[in-house]
Design a protein around this motif. Structure first.
Motif, short mmCIF file in Angstrom:
data_model
loop_
_atom_site.label_atom_id
_atom_site.label_comp_id
_atom_site.label_asym_id
_atom_site.label_seq_id
_atom_site.Cartn_x
_atom_site.Cartn_y
_atom_site.Cartn_z
N MET A 109 -2.08 72.95 -16.51
CA MET A 109 -1.54 71.72 -17.08
C MET A 109 -2.60 71.06 -17.97
O MET A 109 -3.72 70.85 -17.55
CB MET A 109 -1.12 70.77 -15.97
N ARG A 110 -2.21 70.74 -19.21
CA ARG A 110 -3.15 70.11 -20.11
C ARG A 110 -3.50 68.70 -19.66
O ARG A 110 -2.74 68.07 -18.93
CB ARG A 110 -2.56 70.07 -21.52
N ARG A 111 -4.67 68.22 -20.11
CA ARG A 111 -5.13 66.91 -19.67
C ARG A 111 -4.13 65.82 -20.03
O ARG A 111 -3.86 64.92 -19.23
CB ARG A 111 -6.50 66.61 -20.29
N LYS A 112 -3.56 65.87 -21.25
CA LYS A 112 -2.61 64.85 -21.67
C LYS A 112 -1.37 64.86 -20.79
O LYS A 112 -0.87 63.81 -20.38
CB LYS A 112 -2.23 65.06 -23.13
N THR A 113 -0.85 66.07 -20.52
CA THR A 113 0.34 66.19 -19.67
C THR A 113 0.05 65.69 -18.27
O THR A 113 0.88 65.00 -17.65
CB THR A 113 0.81 67.66 -19.61
N TYR A 114 -1.12 66.02 -17.76
CA TYR A 114 -1.52 65.57 -16.42
C TYR A 114 -1.59 64.04 -16.38
O TYR A 114 -1.12 63.40 -15.44
CB TYR A 114 -2.87 66.18 -16.07
N GLY A 115 -2.18 63.46 -17.42
CA GLY A 115 -2.29 62.00 -17.47
C GLY A 115 -0.93 61.33 -17.55
O GLY A 115 -0.69 60.32 -16.88
N THR A 163 1.88 62.55 -16.45
CA THR A 163 2.55 62.73 -15.16
C THR A 163 2.08 61.69 -14.15
O THR A 163 2.89 61.08 -13.43
CB THR A 163 2.29 64.15 -14.62
N LEU A 164 0.77 61.48 -14.08
CA LEU A 164 0.24 60.47 -13.17
C LEU A 164 0.72 59.08 -13.55
O LEU A 164 1.04 58.26 -12.67
CB LEU A 164 -1.29 60.51 -13.18
N ARG A 165 0.77 58.81 -14.84
CA ARG A 165 1.24 57.49 -15.29
C ARG A 165 2.70 57.28 -14.92
O ARG A 165 3.11 56.20 -14.50
CB ARG A 165 1.04 57.36 -16.80
#
Length: 235
Positions: A1-7, A9-11
């Motif tokens: 999972m890319r960093r942007k997608t991970y961020g 998702t958490l948001r």
């Protein structure tokens, strides 16, 4: 999972938890309001029960939710948060009536950060539902504006592509909208300069050209998307 997608998702997960908190706190603020035990002395009246502070916590939670959810809801954020809070409080009154805690004619206090007066439960329900309706209308209007500015629906269609673009010129058309030339390169590297109509605010932000891959130079099939805010350009 890319960093942007991970961020993202958490948001999104944080938004869901905050939305649940907003609902529960506002629900509690009305459901438990009639069970609050007040103590009075020479300096005034107060209570140590959580329901007394629930409206203040509800406002704080709603503000935090708005801050976190703005990445997804854009201009619909304020209206959506207001509607959620009002619906939560109204649901608390309805559940209190269903459980026999109050009836529609019961007159009671309700703290909305500051004392809001003594009114019947039916009055509070009418008031809260009116606020919720206003919030929904504001959210719909804000959502429509955001969809137009970001061209979100068009970008989801398979026949359209996006490209980094720049805007040249400005000729006022009506209100805060004007005609510019959007310059971009399509997927084959060909350069295009297409006349489009945009909001004036787009001039000081990074923009994307949303174009038809088969007809990239067609003004009728080209839109400008404003995906995010940036600082004004240097002179």
């Amino acid at each position: 999972m890319r960093r942007k997608t991970y961020g993202l998702t958490l948001r999104g997960f944080a938004c869901a938890l905050l939305a649940l908190q907003v609902w529960l706190v506002w629900h509690l603020s009305t459901y438990d309001v009639t069970s609050v035990m007040w103590g009075c002395d020479g300096e005034g009246c107060g209570s140590e029960q959580f329901a007394v502070m629930a409206p203040e916590l509800g406002v704080a939670s709603a503000v935090l939710l708005g801050f976190v959810a703005a990445r997804f809801l854009h201009r619909a954020t304020t209206g959506a948060v207001i509607a959620l809070s009002a619906f939560g409080a109204a649901a608390g009154w309805r559940d209190a009536v269903s459980d026999g805690r109050v009836d529609y004619g019961t007159v009671t206090d309700f703290m909305l950060v500051v004392p809001a007066g003594r009114h019947s439960v039916s009055f509070w329900l009418t008031f809260l539902l009116a606020v919720a309706a206003a919030g929904c209308l504001a959210a719909l209007w804000g959502g429509a504006v955001s969809l137009r500015r970001t061209a979100a629906l068009r970008r989801l269609r398979a026949e359209f592509s996006t490209a980094d673009a720049r805007l040249e010129g400005w000729r006022p058309v009506r209100g805060r909208r004007g005609e510019v030339t959007v310059v971009f390169h399509d997927t084959r590297g060909a350069r295009h300069a297409v006349p489009v109509v945009v909001d004036r605010a787009a001039l000081d932000r990074p923009v994307l050209a949303v174009y038809d891959r088969d007809r990239p130079a067609d003004p009728g099939r080209t839109r400008v998307a404003v995906p995010r805010r940036r600082s004004p350009r240097s002179p």
